[in-house]
Write a protein that holds these residues in place. Structure first.
Motif, mmCIF file in Angstrom:
data_model
loop_
_atom_site.group_PDB
_atom_site.id
_atom_site.type_symbol
_atom_site.label_atom_id
_atom_site.label_comp_id
_atom_site.label_asym_id
_atom_site.label_seq_id
_atom_site.Cartn_x
_atom_site.Cartn_y
_atom_site.Cartn_z
ATOM 1 N N LEU A 10 0.830 -1.211 0.000
ATOM 2 C CA LEU A 10 0.000 0.000 0.000
ATOM 3 C C LEU A 10 0.865 1.262 0.000
ATOM 4 O O LEU A 10 0.622 2.202 -0.758
ATOM 5 N N ILE A 11 1.872 1.289 0.857
ATOM 6 C CA ILE A 11 2.753 2.452 0.910
ATOM 7 C C ILE A 11 3.518 2.592 -0.411
ATOM 8 O O ILE A 11 3.703 3.702 -0.927
ATOM 9 N N VAL A 16 4.227 5.293 -5.725
ATOM 10 C CA VAL A 16 4.129 5.208 -7.187
ATOM 11 C C VAL A 16 3.119 6.220 -7.717
ATOM 12 O O VAL A 16 3.369 6.899 -8.729
ATOM 13 N N LEU A 17 1.989 6.339 -7.057
ATOM 14 C CA LEU A 17 0.972 7.305 -7.499
ATOM 15 C C LEU A 17 1.520 8.723 -7.474
ATOM 16 O O LEU A 17 1.329 9.500 -8.425
ATOM 17 N N VAL A 18 2.212 9.067 -6.397
ATOM 18 C CA VAL A 18 2.776 10.413 -6.296
ATOM 19 C C VAL A 18 3.855 10.623 -7.352
ATOM 20 O O VAL A 18 3.934 11.671 -7.998
ATOM 21 N N GLN A 23 -2.235 13.782 -7.734
ATOM 22 C CA GLN A 23 -2.361 14.712 -6.629
ATOM 23 C C GLN A 23 -2.310 13.948 -5.303
ATOM 24 O O GLN A 23 -2.817 12.821 -5.195
ATOM 25 N N ILE A 24 -1.686 14.565 -4.309
ATOM 26 C CA ILE A 24 -1.549 13.898 -3.016
ATOM 27 C C ILE A 24 -2.913 13.518 -2.445
ATOM 28 O O ILE A 24 -3.089 12.424 -1.885
ATOM 29 N N ALA A 25 -3.896 14.392 -2.599
ATOM 30 C CA ALA A 25 -5.228 14.092 -2.072
ATOM 31 C C ALA A 25 -5.804 12.845 -2.737
ATOM 32 O O ALA A 25 -6.398 11.980 -2.073
ATOM 33 N N VAL A 31 -5.357 5.073 -1.610
ATOM 34 C CA VAL A 31 -4.689 4.152 -0.682
ATOM 35 C C VAL A 31 -5.561 3.914 0.549
ATOM 36 O O VAL A 31 -5.640 2.783 1.068
ATOM 37 N N GLY A 32 -6.242 4.965 1.022
ATOM 38 C CA GLY A 32 -7.114 4.811 2.177
ATOM 39 C C GLY A 32 -8.260 3.856 1.917
ATOM 40 O O GLY A 32 -8.547 2.952 2.721
ATOM 41 N N PHE A 33 -8.940 4.008 0.770
ATOM 42 C CA PHE A 33 -10.045 3.116 0.432
ATOM 43 C C PHE A 33 -9.560 1.681 0.216
ATOM 44 O O PHE A 33 -10.153 0.724 0.718
ATOM 45 N N LEU A 34 -8.461 1.534 -0.539
ATOM 46 C CA LEU A 34 -7.953 0.201 -0.833
ATOM 47 C C LEU A 34 -7.474 -0.490 0.442
ATOM 48 O O LEU A 34 -7.725 -1.687 0.642
ATOM 49 N N GLY A 35 -6.779 0.249 1.308
ATOM 50 C CA GLY A 35 -6.304 -0.342 2.546
ATOM 51 C C GLY A 35 -7.443 -0.805 3.431
ATOM 52 O O GLY A 35 -7.382 -1.878 4.044
#
Length: 431
Positions: A10-11, A16-18, A23-25, A31-35
């Motif tokens: 997840l981290i 990778v997304l960043v 966007q950070i948001a 990541v929050g939803f997937l986690g």
């Protein structure tokens, strides 16, 4: 709960997304939803997480403090108050060796306080002050070094947007944070003034502005207005006569009156409100995403593991590690994004290390501001140089003049770490 391998993925996905430009948001939300889904296996839990984060966010009156502070700053900036104050101070201090440098430094710090962001201050107000300051000092690199450094200091002046965001992310009351910053800000201002005057005294000073001396009417009104904003907000919060939201509202009204006094019309008022809306919406969205990310860390258990890992390093190494992470992240990310990524983990770790939450908040904000001056990646130095058309100024020379101010800010970090009472005694007295 998910395993260490899943949490690490997840981290890694967040990184990778960043790195791919998300966007950070957005990255935090994904990541929050997937986690949460991986930890619960239930999309209803994910929906509940979204609803809970939205509800918690909407019921926080303190969330409105951020756009109100930004609107207050927008009104004050559009009133021309800081420019008028700089010109008046320059004339008033023209007989003092380094007087123009001191006037520019004070004005730049106040502009950063008004703008709510040191980068915009370094870009905007540097254009106004640089010609006069360069003429007074006969040294372009020194002028830009002073302006970049004072822009970094400005974000510490309460009421600070950065401190307000920290409070929301760390679930700390905003009022005590503002009061905690007051004494360190005054001490730092005094040290900055000493460096400015001693540095400028070695240079040939030239009178700035016209031959008249003293404050203009606009300069006097500007000084009174800015002082009134600071007194009402800090005094209202310190005496508990006003909540942070009420204090920010009063400050916004004062800023509007200052702008109206200088001829601001309805169309300009609407334009200012829309500008603040466009600027504050991403910040509020980032806070909302950070809350989802924080709840996901709690559900997965990874947040507790990270917090324990940092706390397990011990006081000195743990604090040094957190500051080092902030400094490294500052190379590639803005301050608010860094706070959204780290505060959820670092704030509880600091408590476990025995660091006072108020002192730690100031350490975090100062570290993030200091990072913008550290060579060779100091954002404020690059921003200040880009704001003026002067090809004869070399970056290494600007950084050389930034070093004394950088030393003050780093020293402040050490002092707050050793003597946290400097930050905590005033809010403890008031609250």
């Amino acid at each position: 709960m998910i395993g260490f391998g899943g949490a690490t993925l997840l981290i890694a996905g967040l990184v990778v997304l960043v790195a791919c430009g998300a966007q950070i948001a957005v990255a935090l939300g994904v990541v929050g939803f997937l986690g949460t889904y991986l930890a619960t296996g239930d999309w209803h839990a994910v929906a509940s997480l979204l609803a809970g984060a939205a509800y918690d966010g909407m019921r926080q009156p303190a969330l409105l403090v951020i756009p109100l502070l930004m609107l207050m700053g927008e009104f004050i900036a559009r009133s021309g108050a800081i420019t008028a104050l700089f010109r008046s101070l320059s004339r008033e201090l023209r007989g003092l060796s380094g007087g123009t440098a001191l006037a520019a430094t004070v004005s730049q710090a106040l502009y950063a306080f008004v703008a709510g962001a040191s980068a915009s201050s370094a870009a905007g107000f540097t254009r106004i002050t640089y010609p006069a300051l360069k003429a007074a000092l006969s040294d372009g690199p020194m002028a830009l070094g002073l302006l970049a450094s004072s822009a970094a200091f400005g974000a510490l002046i309460p009421p600070s947007v950065l401190l307000a965001v920290w409070g929301l992310l760390a679930h700390q009351p905003i009022g005590p944070l503002f009061l905690a910053a007051l004494v360190p800000a005054i001490v730092t201002a005094g040290l900055f003034a000493v460096v400015v005057l001693s540095s400028a005294a070695t240079r040939r000073t030239v009178a700035a502005g016209n031959a008249s001396t003293g404050f203009t009417a606009h300069g006097i009104e500007s000084a009174i207005g800015i002082a009134l904003v600071l007194i009402v907000i800090l005094g209202g919060i310190g005496t508990r006569l006003l909540t942070p939201l009420e204090a920010a509202s009063v400050g916004t009204v004062i800023g509007l009156l200052m702008a109206l006094r200088q001829g601001m019309r309805l169309a300009a008022i609407v334009e200012a409100i829309l500008a603040v809306g466009r600027a504050s919406a991403p910040i509020l969205l980032l806070i909302f995403a950070a809350q989802i990310y924080s709840q996901a860390l709690a559900v997965t258990g990874f947040g507790t593991a990270l917090t324990s890992a940092v706390a397990g390093l011990g006081f000195g190494l743990g604090l040094a590690t957190m500051v080092a992470i902030w400094l490294i992240l500052s190379i590639v990310l803005d301050q608010l994004s860094i706070m959204a990524l780290t505060v959820t983990v670092f704030a509880p770790a600091a408590i476990k290390l025995g660091i006072d939450p108020l002192a730690f908040a100031l350490i975090g904000v100062i570290a993030l501001e200091t990072a913008q001056l550290i060579p060779p990646f100091g954002l404020l130095v690059f921003t200040a140089k880009a704001a003026v058309e002067d090809d004869g100024v070399a970056l290494p020379e600007i950084f050389r003049h930034v070093l004394p101010f950088l030393g003050i800010l780093l020293g402040l970090l050490l002092v707050l770490t050793t003597f946290p009472a400097i930050a905590t005694w005033l809010p403890r007295l008031a609250f």
